[in-house]
Write a protein that holds these residues in place. Sequence first.
Motif: not given
Length: 437
Positions: A195, A227, A231, A282, A304, A306, A317, A321
């Motif tokens: 997160r 967002f 994705q 996300l 967010v 995640c 990750a 992003i």
Amino acid sequence: MDERLRSESVELLSQLIRFNTVNPPGNERAAQEHLAAHMTAAGFECELLGRTPERPNLIARLHGEQPGPVLCLLSHVDTVLATPGEWSHDPWSGDVHDGFVWGRGALDMKSQTAAEAVAACSLARAGWRPARGTLLLVSLADEETGGGDGARWLTANHAEKVRCDYLVNEGGGGIIDYAGRRIYCLGCAEKGVFRFALHTSGVAAHASMPRLGDNALLKLAPLLERFAARQPSYHLTAEPRAFLEAIGALEPDGDAAAALARVGALEPRLVPLLEPMLGVSLAPTRVFASEKVNVIPSQARLVVDCRVPAGLGEAEALAAIAEVLAGEDGYRLEWTERVMGNRSPIESPMADFIRGWIARQDAEAICAPVVLPGFTDSRTFRDAFPQCTAYGFFPHRVRTRFETDPLIHGADERIDVRDLEFATGFFRDLAVGLLGG
Ligand SMILES: [Zn+2]
């Protein structure tokens, strides 16, 4: 299965539901004592161990004649809350009606506690003992808020008492009907949690004269739009690859997006269940900005959630992003939680046993590995005992995941009595299959 086992499973589940174990505060003691009495009467050695007296964990043991593997039947007896006004039966009634047992915990997961306990007790009462190794039944407190009084406390403080080679828990066993065949989901892995917050900054001013300030909240708008639009690209790990191959959806080029489109054309209801397995997800969930309605915020923060497949970590990750926010700048990323997912091998003696068992029940069915998007106590046990093979498996026969998944943590949670009976038979066969005797 004989009538006595079915009624014992139904009765024990109803009794467990009637103990209100909504967590917080949990208050699992009465439920655990009830279960311990049931197990002790059948011949198990029982211990209640907890960080506090109100929240014990139950460990029940049946030793075999020779040393050998330890099989742990795991579950938790705490539940999430329920809002009675939204239910057609009282959530703590344990009513048996229309072929279902109703109540909070009927799926997550007092049903598995009851099925495991009745399976184990029926074997012990009939005089069965493992030919080698030990049958362990562990019923935990405090899963729903992270296991600080349950799995994490127990594995940290009494590791030797719960060390195991095979573990079966929640997080699998649900069924999906797809392209005329039945798929049994074997929970082999759980995603990690990465997160983060995105911070923007500006200049505070009186909100009646907006141009005197520089509004940090508005700088989140383009990030939110990114967002909303997409994705990250899929990142196929071993488990979803095996799942897609097992159902015949993956071409040799390994294109996960094309596979998902193929699945969606045949069974659109499978897409939201399958997609989280295919890569990093996300989900923006919270926004914080000005404390006052009349102050232009100088700081704003978007939080967010995640989730990252087992085997992948922070680097993947960050790449996901960066891909989604490509071209945007003017924000600062701060990790708020970083926990790796984990997994057990897709191939193991326990997987062989489960596939064989399913084949005997339903020759046409497929047993396919799945990744749980969330997490369970299995993750704690896998981390504590790296040699342990841990699967989520509570096999259903009648109700599919399209019917049961929406009831978990929702209103009118209930289990078909035939599914409870089916799972009870499975846990009996699993114990004899892995430990002999
Ligand atoms: Zn659960």
